[in-house]
Motif scaffolding. Structure first.
Motif, PDB file in Angstrom:
ATOM      1  N   GLU A 109     -88.004 -49.564 -35.164  1.00 29.33           N
ATOM      2  CA  GLU A 109     -86.716 -50.113 -34.740  1.00 29.33           C
ATOM      3  C   GLU A 109     -86.856 -51.611 -34.498  1.00 29.33           C
ATOM      4  OE1 GLU A 109     -84.097 -49.346 -30.874  1.00 29.33           O
ATOM      5  OE2 GLU A 109     -84.527 -47.529 -32.002  1.00 29.33           O
ATOM      6  N   LEU A 110     -85.819 -52.356 -34.838  1.00 25.35           N
ATOM      7  CA  LEU A 110     -85.851 -53.803 -34.643  1.00 25.35           C
ATOM      8  C   LEU A 110     -85.884 -54.134 -33.157  1.00 25.35           C
ATOM      9  CD1 LEU A 110     -83.254 -55.043 -37.271  1.00 25.35           C
ATOM     10  CD2 LEU A 110     -85.724 -55.292 -37.353  1.00 25.35           C
ATOM     11  N   LYS A 111     -86.779 -54.999 -32.787  1.00 26.31           N
ATOM     12  CA  LYS A 111     -86.895 -55.413 -31.390  1.00 26.31           C
ATOM     13  C   LYS A 111     -85.933 -56.572 -31.130  1.00 26.31           C
ATOM     14  CE  LYS A 111     -90.833 -53.101 -30.417  1.00 26.31           C
ATOM     15  NZ  LYS A 111     -90.538 -51.736 -30.685  1.00 26.31           N
ATOM     16  N   GLY A 112     -85.169 -56.488 -30.055  1.00 25.65           N
ATOM     17  CA  GLY A 112     -84.268 -57.566 -29.669  1.00 25.65           C
ATOM     18  C   GLY A 112     -82.974 -57.611 -30.444  1.00 25.65           C
ATOM     19  N   PHE A 113     -82.753 -56.643 -31.318  1.00 28.52           N
ATOM     20  CA  PHE A 113     -81.552 -56.643 -32.145  1.00 28.52           C
ATOM     21  C   PHE A 113     -80.325 -56.213 -31.354  1.00 28.52           C
ATOM     22  CE2 PHE A 113     -78.900 -54.745 -35.615  1.00 28.52           C
ATOM     23  CZ  PHE A 113     -78.677 -55.927 -36.292  1.00 28.52           C
ATOM     24  N   ASP A 114     -80.541 -55.491 -30.269  1.00 24.30           N
ATOM     25  CA  ASP A 114     -79.415 -54.985 -29.483  1.00 24.30           C
ATOM     26  C   ASP A 114     -79.204 -55.757 -28.184  1.00 24.30           C
ATOM     27  OD1 ASP A 114     -81.745 -54.113 -28.382  1.00 24.30           O
ATOM     28  OD2 ASP A 114     -81.088 -52.057 -28.046  1.00 24.30           O
ATOM     29  N   LEU A 115     -79.658 -56.999 -28.157  1.00 32.80           N
ATOM     30  CA  LEU A 115     -79.459 -57.828 -26.972  1.00 32.80           C
ATOM     31  C   LEU A 115     -78.021 -58.311 -26.891  1.00 32.80           C
ATOM     32  CD1 LEU A 115     -82.673 -60.025 -27.113  1.00 32.80           C
ATOM     33  CD2 LEU A 115     -82.268 -58.030 -25.690  1.00 32.80           C
ATOM     34  N   ASN A 116     -77.528 -58.490 -25.672  1.00 31.14           N
ATOM     35  CA  ASN A 116     -76.185 -59.022 -25.449  1.00 31.14           C
ATOM     36  C   ASN A 116     -76.300 -60.334 -24.691  1.00 31.14           C
ATOM     37  OD1 ASN A 116     -74.763 -56.855 -26.605  1.00 31.14           O
ATOM     38  ND2 ASN A 116     -75.057 -55.651 -24.756  1.00 31.14           N
ATOM     39  N   PRO A 117     -75.441 -61.294 -24.977  1.00 32.47           N
ATOM     40  CA  PRO A 117     -75.511 -62.572 -24.266  1.00 32.47           C
ATOM     41  C   PRO A 117     -75.094 -62.407 -22.805  1.00 32.47           C
ATOM     42  CG  PRO A 117     -73.582 -62.508 -25.660  1.00 32.47           C
ATOM     43  CD  PRO A 117     -74.362 -61.267 -25.959  1.00 32.47           C
ATOM     44  N   MET A 118     -75.586 -63.315 -21.991  1.00 30.74           N
ATOM     45  CA  MET A 118     -75.230 -63.285 -20.571  1.00 30.74           C
ATOM     46  C   MET A 118     -73.823 -63.846 -20.395  1.00 30.74           C
ATOM     47  SD  MET A 118     -78.843 -64.606 -18.992  1.00 30.74           S
ATOM     48  CE  MET A 118     -78.155 -64.935 -17.426  1.00 30.74           C
ATOM     49  N   SER A 119     -73.115 -63.282 -19.448  1.00 27.76           N
ATOM     50  CA  SER A 119     -71.784 -63.796 -19.148  1.00 27.76           C
ATOM     51  C   SER A 119     -71.922 -65.071 -18.316  1.00 27.76           C
ATOM     52  CB  SER A 119     -70.972 -62.747 -18.387  1.00 27.76           C
ATOM     53  OG  SER A 119     -71.512 -62.561 -17.103  1.00 27.76           O
ATOM     54  N   ALA A 120     -70.849 -65.803 -18.203  1.00 24.94           N
ATOM     55  CA  ALA A 120     -70.862 -67.044 -17.414  1.00 24.94           C
ATOM     56  C   ALA A 120     -71.174 -66.736 -15.955  1.00 24.94           C
ATOM     57  CB  ALA A 120     -69.526 -67.752 -17.543  1.00 24.94           C
ATOM     58  N   GLU A 121     -70.662 -65.622 -15.476  1.00 24.61           N
ATOM     59  CA  GLU A 121     -70.907 -65.228 -14.082  1.00 24.61           C
ATOM     60  C   GLU A 121     -72.390 -64.928 -13.850  1.00 24.61           C
ATOM     61  OE1 GLU A 121     -69.507 -61.464 -11.530  1.00 24.61           O
ATOM     62  OE2 GLU A 121     -67.877 -62.592 -12.462  1.00 24.61           O
ATOM     63  N   GLU A 122     -73.019 -64.224 -14.767  1.00 22.90           N
ATOM     64  CA  GLU A 122     -74.446 -63.919 -14.638  1.00 22.90           C
ATOM     65  C   GLU A 122     -75.278 -65.193 -14.688  1.00 22.90           C
ATOM     66  OE1 GLU A 122     -74.632 -59.519 -16.738  1.00 22.90           O
ATOM     67  OE2 GLU A 122     -74.655 -61.315 -18.006  1.00 22.90           O
ATOM     68  N   LEU A 123     -74.885 -66.111 -15.542  1.00 24.73           N
ATOM     69  CA  LEU A 123     -75.603 -67.374 -15.662  1.00 24.73           C
ATOM     70  C   LEU A 123     -75.510 -68.183 -14.366  1.00 24.73           C
ATOM     71  CD1 LEU A 123     -77.284 -68.924 -17.686  1.00 24.73           C
ATOM     72  CD2 LEU A 123     -75.212 -69.986 -18.520  1.00 24.73           C
ATOM     73  N   LYS A 124     -74.332 -68.202 -13.738  1.00 23.23           N
ATOM     74  CA  LYS A 124     -74.167 -68.904 -12.462  1.00 23.23           C
ATOM     75  C   LYS A 124     -75.062 -68.303 -11.400  1.00 23.23           C
ATOM     76  CE  LYS A 124     -69.377 -70.370 -13.110  1.00 23.23           C
ATOM     77  NZ  LYS A 124     -67.984 -70.172 -12.668  1.00 23.23           N
ATOM     78  N   LEU A 125     -75.132 -66.961 -11.344  1.00 21.09           N
ATOM     79  CA  LEU A 125     -75.969 -66.302 -10.355  1.00 21.09           C
ATOM     80  C   LEU A 125     -77.442 -66.639 -10.559  1.00 21.09           C
ATOM     81  CD1 LEU A 125     -74.293 -62.776 -10.195  1.00 21.09           C
ATOM     82  CD2 LEU A 125     -74.285 -64.523  -8.434  1.00 21.09           C
ATOM     83  N   ILE A 126     -77.891 -66.671 -11.779  1.00 24.75           N
ATOM     84  CA  ILE A 126     -79.290 -67.007 -12.065  1.00 24.75           C
ATOM     85  C   ILE A 126     -79.575 -68.457 -11.680  1.00 24.75           C
ATOM     86  CG2 ILE A 126     -80.948 -67.398 -13.944  1.00 24.75           C
ATOM     87  CD1 ILE A 126     -79.947 -64.821 -15.186  1.00 24.75           C
ATOM     88  N   ASN A 127     -78.646 -69.355 -11.991  1.00 20.25           N
ATOM     89  CA  ASN A 127     -78.834 -70.758 -11.610  1.00 20.25           C
ATOM     90  C   ASN A 127     -78.916 -70.912 -10.098  1.00 20.25           C
ATOM     91  OD1 ASN A 127     -79.029 -71.837 -14.172  1.00 20.25           O
ATOM     92  ND2 ASN A 127     -76.816 -72.120 -14.365  1.00 20.25           N
ATOM     93  N   ARG A 128     -78.087 -70.175  -9.372  1.00 17.81           N
ATOM     94  CA  ARG A 128     -78.122 -70.206  -7.911  1.00 17.81           C
ATOM     95  C   ARG A 128     -79.462 -69.728  -7.383  1.00 17.81           C
ATOM     96  NH1 ARG A 128     -73.008 -67.270  -5.849  1.00 17.81           N
ATOM     97  NH2 ARG A 128     -71.729 -68.448  -7.261  1.00 17.81           N
ATOM     98  N   ILE A 129     -79.991 -68.682  -7.972  1.00 18.24           N
ATOM     99  CA  ILE A 129     -81.289 -68.143  -7.551  1.00 18.24           C
ATOM    100  C   ILE A 129     -82.394 -69.148  -7.839  1.00 18.24           C
ATOM    101  CG2 ILE A 129     -83.005 -66.351  -8.042  1.00 18.24           C
ATOM    102  CD1 ILE A 129     -80.633 -64.431  -8.484  1.00 18.24           C
ATOM    103  N   LEU A 130     -82.362 -69.771  -9.006  1.00 14.21           N
ATOM    104  CA  LEU A 130     -83.401 -70.726  -9.379  1.00 14.21           C
ATOM    105  C   LEU A 130     -83.353 -71.983  -8.524  1.00 14.21           C
ATOM    106  CD1 LEU A 130     -83.375 -70.409 -13.269  1.00 14.21           C
ATOM    107  CD2 LEU A 130     -85.052 -69.500 -11.671  1.00 14.21           C
ATOM    108  N   GLU A 131     -82.162 -72.393  -8.126  1.00 21.82           N
ATOM    109  CA  GLU A 131     -82.037 -73.592  -7.298  1.00 21.82           C
ATOM    110  C   GLU A 131     -82.500 -73.339  -5.870  1.00 21.82           C
ATOM    111  OE1 GLU A 131     -77.972 -74.735  -7.688  1.00 21.82           O
ATOM    112  OE2 GLU A 131     -78.241 -75.518  -9.711  1.00 21.82           O
ATOM    113  N   GLY A 132     -82.487 -72.102  -5.467  1.00 24.64           N
ATOM    114  CA  GLY A 132     -83.020 -71.737  -4.158  1.00 24.64           C
ATOM    115  C   GLY A 132     -81.988 -71.745  -3.152  1.00 24.64           C
TER     116      GLY A 132
END
Length: 132
Positions: A109-132
């Motif tokens: 089976e193809l690896k990574g073929f069924d990935l979905n992009p992150m939503s804007a909301e998920e990206l904001k949450l990750i940025n908040r976590i990384l900024e501390g």
């Protein structure tokens, strides 16, 4: 020997049918994407028109109808949304069809073929976590 030949023939027919399904889905995505681009061009032309309250000629099949530009914009925007949704559904189905084809061919089976992009909301949450 005849049984082996029949098995191989069935196997090849199944793989060919799955491959045709994949190619048909890809072609349908291309066709819908071309239509989406044409709609986008028409919407852009309507927005750039210096006379926003006028009327526009719209082609329905082999017939032209004159409609108010506001109504035409709404129709095109609705059609854009439907086309986006249909293309996304076809892409999801394509992933499944490709995996079935690979499975029938005995490939991994193809690896990574069924990935979905992150939503804007998920990206904001990750940025908040990384900024501390």
């Amino acid at each position: 020997m005849a049984r082996d030949a029949a098995f191989v023939l069935r196997y090849l027919a199944e793989v060919e049918e799955l491959a045709e399904d994949v190619l048909a889905a890809r072609q349908q995505i291309v066709d819908l994407d071309m239509k989406r681009n044409q709609n986008r061009e028409a919407l852009r032309a309507l927005y750039k028109d210096p006379e926003p309250d006028g009327r526009a000629m719209v082609c329905f099949g082999d017939m032209f109808i004159e409609l108010p530009k506001g109504q035409t914009r709404e129709m095109l925007q609705k059609d854009q949304g439907e086309l986006d949704e249909e293309i996304n559904n076809l892409r999801k189905e394509l992933r499944v069809k490709v995996n079935r084809l690979f499975e029938a061919q005995g490939k991994a089976e193809l690896k990574g073929f069924d990935l979905n992009p992150m939503s804007a909301e998920e990206l904001k949450l990750i940025n908040r976590i990384l900024e501390g």
